[in-house]
Design an enzyme around this catalytic site. Sequence first.
Site, short mmCIF file in Angstrom:
data_model
loop_
_atom_site.label_atom_id
_atom_site.label_comp_id
_atom_site.label_asym_id
_atom_site.label_seq_id
_atom_site.Cartn_x
_atom_site.Cartn_y
_atom_site.Cartn_z
CG ASP A 13 70.24 28.06 24.65
OD1 ASP A 13 71.06 27.75 25.52
OD2 ASP A 13 69.07 27.63 24.61
CG HIS A 14 71.75 24.10 23.49
ND1 HIS A 14 72.31 23.05 24.18
CD2 HIS A 14 70.71 24.53 24.25
CE1 HIS A 14 71.65 22.85 25.31
NE2 HIS A 14 70.68 23.75 25.38
CG HIS A 33 66.53 21.06 26.33
ND1 HIS A 33 67.64 20.48 25.79
CD2 HIS A 33 66.96 22.18 26.96
CE1 HIS A 33 68.71 21.21 26.07
NE2 HIS A 33 68.32 22.25 26.78
CG ASP A 48 75.25 21.17 23.24
OD1 ASP A 48 75.96 20.20 23.56
OD2 ASP A 48 74.02 21.09 23.08
CG HIS A 53 70.93 24.22 29.53
ND1 HIS A 53 70.82 24.70 28.25
CD2 HIS A 53 72.08 24.72 30.02
CE1 HIS A 53 71.87 25.45 27.97
NE2 HIS A 53 72.66 25.48 29.04
O1 G3H Z 1 68.64 25.96 26.39
C1 G3H Z 1 67.45 26.23 26.66
C2 G3H Z 1 66.84 25.75 27.85
O2 G3H Z 1 67.57 24.74 28.39
C3 G3H Z 1 65.36 25.63 27.81
O3 G3H Z 1 64.81 24.46 28.36
O4 G3H Z 1 62.66 24.50 27.12
O5 G3H Z 1 62.97 22.98 29.04
O6 G3H Z 1 62.78 25.43 29.40
P1 G3H Z 1 63.21 24.34 28.48
ZN ZN Z 2 69.35 24.05 26.92
#
Ligand code: G3H
Ligand code: ZN
Length: 287
Positions: free
Chosen positions: A82-83, A182, A104, A213
Site C-alpha cells: 500500500d502506498h 485517510h 503512489d 482509499h
Molecule cells: O491505504 C490505506 C487506506 O486508504 C486506509 O484508509 O485508514 O482511512 O481506512 P483508512
Molecule cells: Zn490509502
Amino acid sequence: MPMRGLKDYFKKAEKEKWAMGQFNVSNLEGLKAVFQAARSLKSPVIVGTSEGEGSYWGLKEISHLVNFLSKEYRFPIFLNLDHGKTFDYIKEAIDAGYPAVHFDGSRMDLKENINKTREIVRYSEKKGVFLEGEVGSILGSSAILDKAPQIRAEDLTRPEDAGLFSQETKVKSLAVSIGNFHGVGKSGDGPKIDLQRLKEIKETVGNLPLVLHGGSGIPEDDLKSAIQLGVVKININTELRSAFTLALREAVSSGEIAPYKYLPETIQAVQKVVEEKIRIFGSINKI
Ligand code: G3H
Ligand code: ZN
C-alpha cells in the site's frame, strides 16, 4: 480448477457491482481476523501493508504468510503493498513475493507521475504483478485525527488527468481522490464523497478498475453509491487499528498475562469490523 486472480475478481466485481475490501494489517491478530472473516463469508479479500506495517512485519515474512494461507486453504487472499512511494521499495516488495503493489506518485506532477509509473509498469508486468496507480492526492493518515484534513481543489483527481494517466501508463487499477481521506476525524467528521466527479472519472477511464482509499468513516450509502459507479476495491485501515487497540486495552485490564488468552478478544473485535465491511461491499459468496 485454477483460482481466479485479482484481475478476474475485479472484472467480476465490476460486472456484478460489488467491491473487494483491502484490509491493512500490522500483526498476526489482524491477519487472522481478516482471514477468518473472509473465510466465514466466502469473500475474496486483499491484505494491505503500509510502509510502517511492512517494515514491522518484514516484507518477506508477511508475503510468505499470506501466500501460505492462499495455497494451504486454496483461498483467494491477496497481498498488496500500500502506498509504495519509490521504485526501489516497490521492487523490494515484488522480489519478496507480493502479487500486487500500489505506486503512489501523488506528490509528483502528472507528467513525472506518468513517467515513474510507466517505469514501474515495465517491471511489474515482467514479474506478473498487479499494479495500482494513483492520480490526485489522498490526504491524512490512518489515525484518529484531531481535525479532518482540508482538501483543496488541486488535491482532487481531475477526470481528464485520470484518462491521460490510464492511457499512458496502462496500470491495472487506479486510486482516486474524490473527497476521501485517510483516518477518521475525532469529532466524527467524515469524508464527503464527490460522486459526480467519480462518475466523470469512470467515463474517462473506461473499464479500468477504480480504487477508493480512506474507507474508514465513509458512510455506508456513499460506499454503496461509489461501488455502483465503478469502484471495485475499498481500503480500510483506521477502523481496524482502532478496534484492535480498544479491545487490547480492555483485554489486558483484567491482569491476565498469557497473550494467547487475551489476544483472541482483539481478533474478534477486528473480525467484526471486517465482516461488517464485507457485507457493505457486497462481496459475500463471491469466491
Ligand atoms: O491505504 C490505506 C487506506 O486508504 C486506509 O484508509 O485508514 O482511512 O481506512 P483508512
Ligand atoms: Zn490509502
